[in-house]
Design a protein around this motif. Structure first.
Motif, PDB file in Angstrom:
ATOM      1  N   LEU A  36       0.838  -1.197   0.000  1.00 54.41           N
ATOM      2  CA  LEU A  36       0.000   0.000   0.000  1.00 54.41           C
ATOM      3  C   LEU A  36       0.872   1.246   0.000  1.00 54.41           C
ATOM      4  O   LEU A  36       1.898   1.284   0.671  1.00 54.41           O
ATOM      5  N   THR A  45      -0.225   5.289   2.886  1.00 54.50           N
ATOM      6  CA  THR A  45       0.339   5.797   4.143  1.00 54.50           C
ATOM      7  C   THR A  45       1.471   6.789   3.901  1.00 54.50           C
ATOM      8  O   THR A  45       1.958   7.415   4.843  1.00 54.50           O
ATOM      9  N   SER A  81     -10.696  -0.073  -0.091  1.00 53.11           N
ATOM     10  CA  SER A  81     -10.799  -1.261   0.759  1.00 53.11           C
ATOM     11  C   SER A  81     -10.500  -2.518  -0.049  1.00 53.11           C
ATOM     12  O   SER A  81      -9.940  -3.486   0.479  1.00 53.11           O
ATOM     13  N   VAL A 100      -6.729  -2.832  -0.190  1.00 54.27           N
ATOM     14  CA  VAL A 100      -6.208  -3.276   1.103  1.00 54.27           C
ATOM     15  C   VAL A 100      -6.404  -4.778   1.261  1.00 54.27           C
ATOM     16  O   VAL A 100      -5.495  -5.507   1.683  1.00 54.27           O
ATOM     17  N   ARG A 106      -3.323  -7.418   1.611  1.00 58.23           N
ATOM     18  CA  ARG A 106      -3.300  -8.251   2.807  1.00 58.23           C
ATOM     19  C   ARG A 106      -3.316  -9.735   2.448  1.00 58.23           C
ATOM     20  O   ARG A 106      -2.598 -10.542   3.027  1.00 58.23           O
ATOM     21  N   GLU A 162      -2.809  -1.305   9.126  1.00 54.91           N
ATOM     22  CA  GLU A 162      -3.286  -1.916   7.888  1.00 54.91           C
ATOM     23  C   GLU A 162      -3.103  -3.427   7.882  1.00 54.91           C
ATOM     24  O   GLU A 162      -3.782  -4.144   7.166  1.00 54.91           O
TER      25      GLU A 162
END
Length: 257
Positions: free
Chosen positions: A192, A195, A204, A207, A211, A222
């Protein structure tokens, strides 16, 4: 002093921030993001790091004639060049059927040839420096020997696959000229960038994808890989004097899934 190509946005920006935080002076290179690079460098120099911590420079890396002037200008800023980080890249999304020879050539020019020419120019300059220097290329875990390319980026993958061989070749060539020159690469997996200061928030869906791509969790809010994790690995390879010719996976173990 370090030159970071593509340092105005995303992972390149995270790398520039990490290096400045560690006490490096940084040249932030950009092409189309020239205004962002100027603002970013000005913000760094106006902040806690003080005047002269960063400067922005522009160059079109698809033009071979722009390479050596950029290296000379960066080295001239501080009178030396301690590190080069090749972060600039293009990654057009297109199906295999749509990809043309021109698309593949453009990816190769920016993603493979430009890092080679930049690294050669920087390395030959470093060969005349007593302290040598360090060169870092941003590869991609998808095209490392144990990675898995993803769909609709064939031209991009073709170009990035050349970088591990470039690292090994230049590590040998440049150490022969000055044994204090090192050449390495980092091969990130999905991370990501939301940040990084000034970068847009991630969706989302993105993310979840990042993940799910990794084997481990990071302990951050996160819970997954961030651009800052790549930047930390880059800084380590620049500062460790006993690693060269290495392409380091920074993918949270995703290649093992």
């Amino acid at each position: 002093m370090a030159l970071v190509t593509g340092g105005a946005r995303r992972v390149g920006k995270a790398i520039a921030i990490e290096l400045v935080r560690r006490g490096w002076r940084v040249v932030v290179h950009a092409n189309r993001s020239a205004d962002e690079a100027q603002a970013f460098a000005a913000a760094i120099s106006a902040g806690v790091y003080g005047p002269g911590a960063a400067v922005a420079m522009t160059a079109d890396l698809s033009e071979a004639d722009a390479i050596e002037p950029l290296i000379r200008a960066a080295a001239g800023w501080c009178g030396r060049l301690d590190a080069l980080v090749n972060s600039a890249a293009i990654w057009p999304r297109q199906s295999l059927e749509e990809a043309t020879a021109a698309d593949a050539q453009q990816c190769f020019t920016v993603n493979a040839l430009a890092p080679f020419l930049l690294s050669r120019a920087a390395g030959l300059l470093m060969a005349d420096q007593a302290q040598g220097g360090a060169i870092l290329l941003l590869a991609d875990i998808a095209t490392r020997y144990d990675g898995r390319p993803y769909a609709d980026h064939a031209a991009y993958h073709l170009s990035k696959a050349a970088l591990p061989a470039t690292v090994r070749t230049l590590a040998v060539e440049l150490a022969d000229r000055n044994p204090r020159i090192r050449v390495n690469a980092v091969a990130p997996g999905p991370v990501l960038c939301g940040t990084v200061p000034g970068e847009p928030a991630e969706s989302s869906e993105r993310v979840r994808h990042v993940r799910g791509a990794a084997l481990v969790e990071t302990g951050t809010a996160e819970g997954c890989g961030l651009a800052e994790h790549v930047a930390h690995a880059v800084a380590m390879l620049l500062e460790n004097p006993f690693i060269t010719g290495e392409t380091l996976a920074v993918d949270g173990g995703g290649r093992l899934k």
